[in-house]
Design a protein around this motif. Sequence first.
Motif, PDB file in Angstrom:
ATOM      1  N   TYR A   1      48.636  33.006  48.953  1.00  0.00           N
ATOM      2  CA  TYR A   1      48.253  32.803  47.554  1.00  0.00           C
ATOM      3  C   TYR A   1      46.755  32.544  47.539  1.00  0.00           C
ATOM      4  O   TYR A   1      46.258  31.675  48.265  1.00  0.00           O
ATOM      5  N   MET A   2      46.025  33.314  46.731  1.00  0.00           N
ATOM      6  CA  MET A   2      44.572  33.160  46.651  1.00  0.00           C
ATOM      7  C   MET A   2      44.163  32.996  45.187  1.00  0.00           C
ATOM      8  O   MET A   2      44.638  33.727  44.310  1.00  0.00           O
ATOM      9  N   ARG A   3      43.285  32.038  44.947  1.00  0.00           N
ATOM     10  CA  ARG A   3      42.735  31.812  43.610  1.00  0.00           C
ATOM     11  C   ARG A   3      41.250  32.141  43.675  1.00  0.00           C
ATOM     12  O   ARG A   3      40.496  31.508  44.435  1.00  0.00           O
ATOM     13  N   THR A   4      40.817  33.138  42.908  1.00  0.00           N
ATOM     14  CA  THR A   4      39.425  33.594  42.917  1.00  0.00           C
ATOM     15  C   THR A   4      38.780  33.250  41.581  1.00  0.00           C
ATOM     16  O   THR A   4      39.382  33.450  40.521  1.00  0.00           O
TER      17      THR A   4
ATOM     18  N   ARG B   1      39.208  34.127  36.254  1.00  0.00           N
ATOM     19  CA  ARG B   1      39.990  33.528  37.332  1.00  0.00           C
ATOM     20  C   ARG B   1      41.185  34.423  37.617  1.00  0.00           C
ATOM     21  O   ARG B   1      41.922  34.775  36.708  1.00  0.00           O
ATOM     22  N   ASP B   2      41.338  34.774  38.891  1.00  0.00           N
ATOM     23  CA  ASP B   2      42.446  35.615  39.330  1.00  0.00           C
ATOM     24  C   ASP B   2      43.347  34.831  40.269  1.00  0.00           C
ATOM     25  O   ASP B   2      42.861  34.032  41.078  1.00  0.00           O
TER      26      ASP B   2
ATOM     27  N   LYS C   1      50.118  41.360  44.292  1.00  0.00           N
ATOM     28  CA  LYS C   1      50.190  41.169  42.840  1.00  0.00           C
ATOM     29  C   LYS C   1      49.004  40.324  42.423  1.00  0.00           C
ATOM     30  O   LYS C   1      48.803  39.225  42.949  1.00  0.00           O
ATOM     31  N   ASN C   2      48.207  40.837  41.499  1.00  0.00           N
ATOM     32  CA  ASN C   2      47.039  40.120  41.011  1.00  0.00           C
ATOM     33  C   ASN C   2      47.206  39.856  39.521  1.00  0.00           C
ATOM     34  O   ASN C   2      47.534  40.763  38.760  1.00  0.00           O
ATOM     35  N   ALA C   3      47.005  38.613  39.128  1.00  0.00           N
ATOM     36  CA  ALA C   3      47.057  38.232  37.722  1.00  0.00           C
ATOM     37  C   ALA C   3      45.703  37.647  37.344  1.00  0.00           C
ATOM     38  O   ALA C   3      45.226  36.721  37.990  1.00  0.00           O
ATOM     39  N   SER C   4      45.087  38.219  36.317  1.00  0.00           N
ATOM     40  CA  SER C   4      43.769  37.778  35.889  1.00  0.00           C
ATOM     41  C   SER C   4      43.840  37.206  34.476  1.00  0.00           C
ATOM     42  O   SER C   4      44.639  37.653  33.660  1.00  0.00           O
ATOM     43  N   ASP C   5      42.980  36.238  34.217  1.00  0.00           N
ATOM     44  CA  ASP C   5      42.940  35.667  32.871  1.00  0.00           C
ATOM     45  C   ASP C   5      41.923  36.383  31.983  1.00  0.00           C
ATOM     46  O   ASP C   5      41.761  36.042  30.817  1.00  0.00           O
TER      47      ASP C   5
ATOM     48  N   GLU D   1      49.947  45.285  40.245  1.00  0.00           N
ATOM     49  CA  GLU D   1      50.925  45.077  41.309  1.00  0.00           C
ATOM     50  C   GLU D   1      50.952  46.358  42.135  1.00  0.00           C
ATOM     51  O   GLU D   1      51.137  47.446  41.582  1.00  0.00           O
ATOM     52  N   LYS D   2      50.752  46.247  43.450  1.00  0.00           N
ATOM     53  CA  LYS D   2      50.647  47.419  44.318  1.00  0.00           C
ATOM     54  C   LYS D   2      51.469  47.231  45.586  1.00  0.00           C
ATOM     55  O   LYS D   2      51.600  46.123  46.101  1.00  0.00           O
TER      56      LYS D   2
END
Length: 135
Positions: A63-66, A78-79, A106-110, A123-124
């Motif tokens: 889990y990564m928070r960017t 923020r992703d 899976k990447n979720a961005s705000d 999602e890839k």
Amino acid sequence: SRYGSDITQSYQIPGTQCLPRIGYRNAYEPSGDNASTYSYHELFAGVAANIYWDIWGDLSFAYMRTHFPDFTPTKDRRDSTYTTTFSLKRYLMDRLLLTFLFIHMKNASDYVPSSGEDLYTFEKNIYSLEITYVF
């Protein structure tokens, strides 16, 4: 310049060829282009084991928070990225390695631009079959 740190704790379960691991990474990369400056924090865990016939399997989760603090002049971004990786590896000969790799990301961005099209949430699935010879 990119600044980062990583700490990983791995362990071999006694009497087995099973190696669990857990860790944390972080990084900061400033950029002349403010929109490209970012920092991230990542937690990960996984296990590698000799499955059968000298085939090594590896399963990991991360889990990564960017954070992009200056993504636009008025808003940051923020992703949250979730990654699952599975691989199988086997030496066919002394220096010839066959590897199958599967990555689900899976990447979720705000951040959603004014056009309404969300370019940063996705999602890839990635598959790879590799043959490597070391000489």
